[in-house]
Scaffold this active site. Structure first.
Site, PDB file in Angstrom:
ATOM      1  N   TRP A 175      30.562  31.577  -5.039  1.00  0.00           N
ATOM      2  CA  TRP A 175      31.671  30.632  -4.853  1.00  0.00           C
ATOM      3  C   TRP A 175      32.979  31.329  -5.190  1.00  0.00           C
ATOM      4  O   TRP A 175      32.990  32.419  -5.757  1.00  0.00           O
ATOM      5  CB  TRP A 175      31.487  29.402  -5.758  1.00  0.00           C
ATOM      6  CG  TRP A 175      32.118  28.171  -5.180  1.00  0.00           C
ATOM      7  CD1 TRP A 175      33.267  27.554  -5.587  1.00  0.00           C
ATOM      8  CD2 TRP A 175      31.652  27.423  -4.060  1.00  0.00           C
ATOM      9  NE1 TRP A 175      33.531  26.456  -4.803  1.00  0.00           N
ATOM     10  CE2 TRP A 175      32.553  26.352  -3.849  1.00  0.00           C
ATOM     11  CE3 TRP A 175      30.550  27.546  -3.210  1.00  0.00           C
ATOM     12  CZ2 TRP A 175      32.396  25.422  -2.820  1.00  0.00           C
ATOM     13  CZ3 TRP A 175      30.389  26.624  -2.191  1.00  0.00           C
ATOM     14  CH2 TRP A 175      31.296  25.578  -2.000  1.00  0.00           C
ATOM     15  N   ASP A 192      42.772  29.363  -5.309  1.00  0.00           N
ATOM     16  CA  ASP A 192      43.623  28.187  -5.145  1.00  0.00           C
ATOM     17  C   ASP A 192      42.780  26.917  -5.055  1.00  0.00           C
ATOM     18  O   ASP A 192      41.553  26.963  -5.071  1.00  0.00           O
ATOM     19  CB  ASP A 192      44.518  28.341  -3.914  1.00  0.00           C
ATOM     20  CG  ASP A 192      43.731  28.365  -2.611  1.00  0.00           C
ATOM     21  OD1 ASP A 192      42.529  28.698  -2.633  1.00  0.00           O
ATOM     22  OD2 ASP A 192      44.316  28.046  -1.563  1.00  0.00           O
ATOM     23  N   GLU A 246      40.064  26.837  -2.644  1.00  0.00           N
ATOM     24  CA  GLU A 246      38.954  27.740  -2.985  1.00  0.00           C
ATOM     25  C   GLU A 246      38.834  28.929  -2.050  1.00  0.00           C
ATOM     26  O   GLU A 246      37.757  29.458  -1.832  1.00  0.00           O
ATOM     27  CB  GLU A 246      37.625  26.955  -2.997  1.00  0.00           C
ATOM     28  CG  GLU A 246      37.674  25.681  -3.814  1.00  0.00           C
ATOM     29  CD  GLU A 246      36.340  24.993  -3.936  1.00  0.00           C
ATOM     30  OE1 GLU A 246      35.774  24.593  -2.908  1.00  0.00           O
ATOM     31  OE2 GLU A 246      35.850  24.862  -5.076  1.00  0.00           O
ATOM     32  N   GLU A 247      39.958  29.391  -1.524  1.00  0.00           N
ATOM     33  CA  GLU A 247      39.918  30.437  -0.504  1.00  0.00           C
ATOM     34  C   GLU A 247      40.678  31.705  -0.876  1.00  0.00           C
ATOM     35  O   GLU A 247      40.268  32.799  -0.479  1.00  0.00           O
ATOM     36  CB  GLU A 247      40.489  29.881   0.818  1.00  0.00           C
ATOM     37  CG  GLU A 247      39.665  28.751   1.402  1.00  0.00           C
ATOM     38  CD  GLU A 247      40.361  28.050   2.549  1.00  0.00           C
ATOM     39  OE1 GLU A 247      39.674  27.331   3.300  1.00  0.00           O
ATOM     40  OE2 GLU A 247      41.592  28.200   2.702  1.00  0.00           O
ATOM     41  N   GLU A 287      36.711  13.277   4.608  1.00  0.00           N
ATOM     42  CA  GLU A 287      37.646  14.327   4.214  1.00  0.00           C
ATOM     43  C   GLU A 287      38.713  14.533   5.278  1.00  0.00           C
ATOM     44  O   GLU A 287      39.902  14.662   4.977  1.00  0.00           O
ATOM     45  CB  GLU A 287      36.876  15.625   3.984  1.00  0.00           C
ATOM     46  CG  GLU A 287      37.740  16.800   3.562  1.00  0.00           C
ATOM     47  CD  GLU A 287      36.916  18.065   3.369  1.00  0.00           C
ATOM     48  OE1 GLU A 287      36.817  18.534   2.222  1.00  0.00           O
ATOM     49  OE2 GLU A 287      36.355  18.567   4.369  1.00  0.00           O
TER      50      GLU A 287
END
Length: 538
Positions: free
Chosen positions: A143, A199, A202-203, A453
């Site tokens: 992750w 960030d 998550e990238e 989402e």
């Protein structure tokens, strides 16, 4: 009306599904959708939520979706934002039945903080672990880690709760039960705020505006709480580091000189501010930097007492308004926005270069608008109106001029008091503009009120993870803002940027003005980044 035409075309596409049955007006939509959003949010919290079976008490699932994508996990960030919403509802007297749920969140976070995970133990970086299994065990798959916004956001939620309890005469519980949790998070933020982080999407691993901004807030209000309960040493540490974080928000590190005694940072004003008129979301990643990250930061560091302060990027500050305008205009790429006037609400996503989640878009594109980002635009504008109405003045500067002229053509740079017709015109236009973003969400909300989402950039059909908890929380906070309801401030009023800063507790950092004379061929709209090394001797 142009918007009516857009709605009509959408209705023709999906009339059989009843997808577009929600009202297009903000007031009626919020009246109908808010109870649904709150009920669905609560269903996503263990152990009694119907959609969160298997989750421990007080654990927030991101979504009940288990495939394409699998969101049946609990994120520290999402959980904190959701429970900040719940705690605000309780402390503002909107729902006094939520106390048991808040207590279960406190208990769950007490456990999760201590769980060793791929980021480390509680004392070696584990607090930066972004997500856990819903049974409070570690997620061990690959992750984007660490994510350093989670501890800061959790601290903010629990400080709000602590302040309420102290005002209610229950300081002993704060000292014995909440402070140990808070101290772990605040100490982590104080020591690691200047380390790279993924960030909130998550990238990208770099420095991130959202993370830095919420870290600054957490340290400021953490210092205040520590002072209140007699933790003077912690208060001093948090105050010092909060000043350093604020300094970092304002000064971009260009090159470093290391010595045993100190480290000098050469900088140019504003780490994250792009002179083109927007806040750059991340210092790395190679993208334009136009990103909902920055709007969400303004929302979650909103302090009504700070007015339109640009130092902390308050929602009505000229930099935040310019940033909002630039961010929204970057989504002209969406088919949903085709032909819609610039002074009307547009569907917006995370950032224009987004490639996450391969939806079955009619045009073959893969990135989609999000419900929570579209609502974030409206909420920032509602927050701005709260301040303007309270202070009785709207200031139009050269920085915010493009934002205002998009809504009221011909308005001049200047200060307009509430007794002027220009104030009325501006505030009415901003309110209508904010409502039009809510209308976008209303148009693309299914008839049962569920919020996923994302929704399709071509036809508005819901897509990606169903029943996203964060989407529901964003609906509730936007509704509060529209109703003029704001949570307590956190000490942003009157802050000034220090002239000398530190990146660690042992390294002194001085800001030094540097002038660059650049001879380069550029393309209109492009960015020029100057990178150089400097060597300093003593």
């Amino acid at each position: 009306m142009r918007w009516s035409l857009v709605l009509a075309s959408a209705y023709l596409l999906f009339i059989d599904c009843g997808v577009w049955s929600q009202s297009t007006t903000a007031a009626s939509y919020f009246a109908t959708e808010s109870p649904i959003a709150k009920a669905n949010l609560l269903e996503n919290i263990g152990a009694n939520g119907s959609k969160s079976q298997g989750a421990k008490p007080g654990v927030v699932i991101a979504s009940p979706s288990t495939s394409n994508p699998d969101y049946l996990y609990t994120w520290t960030r999402d959980s904190a934002l959701v429970f900040k919403t719940i705690i605000d509802q309780f402390t503002l007297g909107q729902d006094t039945t939520l106390r048991p749920l808040i207590d279960s969140y406190v208990a769950a976070q007490t456990i999760i903080q201590q769980v060793s995970n791929p980021s480390g133990t509680v004392s070696t970086g584990g607090l930066g672990e972004p997500k856990f299994n819903i049974d409070e065990t570690a997620f061990t798959g690959s992750w984007g880690r660490p994510q350093r916004d989670g501890p800061a956001l959790r601290a903010t939620a629990l400080i709000t709760w602590a302040n309420y309890l102290i005002s209610s005469g229950n300081s002993s519980y704060v000292t014995s039960s909440l402070w140990p949790i808070l101290k772990l998070d605040l100490d982590y933020v104080a020591s690691d705020w200047n380390q790279t982080t993924f960030d909130l999407w998550e990238e990208i691993s770099s420095s991130s505006f959202f993370t830095t901004a919420v870290q600054h807030r957490a340290l400021r209000e953490g210092a205040s709480l520590a002072t209140t309960i007699g933790q003077s040493s912690s208060a001093s540490t948090y105050t010092t580091q909060a000043a350093n974080v604020l300094c970092f928000l304002q000064v971009r590190s260009r090159s470093l000189f290391y010595s045993k005694q100190h480290m000098l940072i050469f900088g140019v004003p504003q780490s994250y501010w792009n002179p083109s008129g927007y806040i750059t979301a991340n210092t790395g990643g190679g993208r334009s930097g136009k990103d909902a990250n920055t709007l969400l930061a303004s929302l979650h560091t909103f302090d009504p007492a700070a007015g339109c302060d640009a130092t902390t990027f308050q929602p009505c500050s000229d930099v935040a308004l310019s940033n909002l305008f630039t961010y929204v205009q970057s989504f002209s790429i969406y088919a949903l926005n085709s032909g819609v006037a610039s002074n009307q609400g547009w569907a917006t996503g995370r950032y224009p270069e987004d490639s996450y989640y391969g939806g079955n878009d009619l045009e073959g594109y893969y990135f989609q608008p999000w419900y929570l980002t579209t609502l974030a635009v409206a909420e920032q504008l509602y927050d701005a109106l709260i301040v303007w109405n309270a202070q009785g003045t709207i200031n139009v500067t050269s920085t915010s001029h493009a934002f205002f002229t998009n809504l009221v053509p011909g308005v001049a740079v200047g200060s307009y008091s509430s007794s002027s017709s220009t104030f009325s015109s501006l505030s009415s236009a901003v309110k209508a503009y904010a409502d039009s973003f809510v209308a976008v969400v209303a148009n693309y909300t299914p008839s049962n009120g569920s919020l996923s989402e994302q929704y399709s950039r071509s036809n508005g059909a819901p897509t990606s993870a169903a029943d996203l908890t964060w989407s529901y929380a964003s609906l509730l906070t936007a509704n509060n803002a529209r109703n003029g309801v704001a949570s307590a401030g956190w000490g942003a009023k009157g802050l000034t940027v220090p002239t000398t800063c530190q990146t660690t507790t042992t390294s002194t950092v001085a800001t030094v003005a540097v002038t660059f004379n650049v001879d380069a061929t550029t393309v209109w709209g492009g960015m020029l980044d100057v990178i150089s090394n400097y060597y300093v001797t003593e």
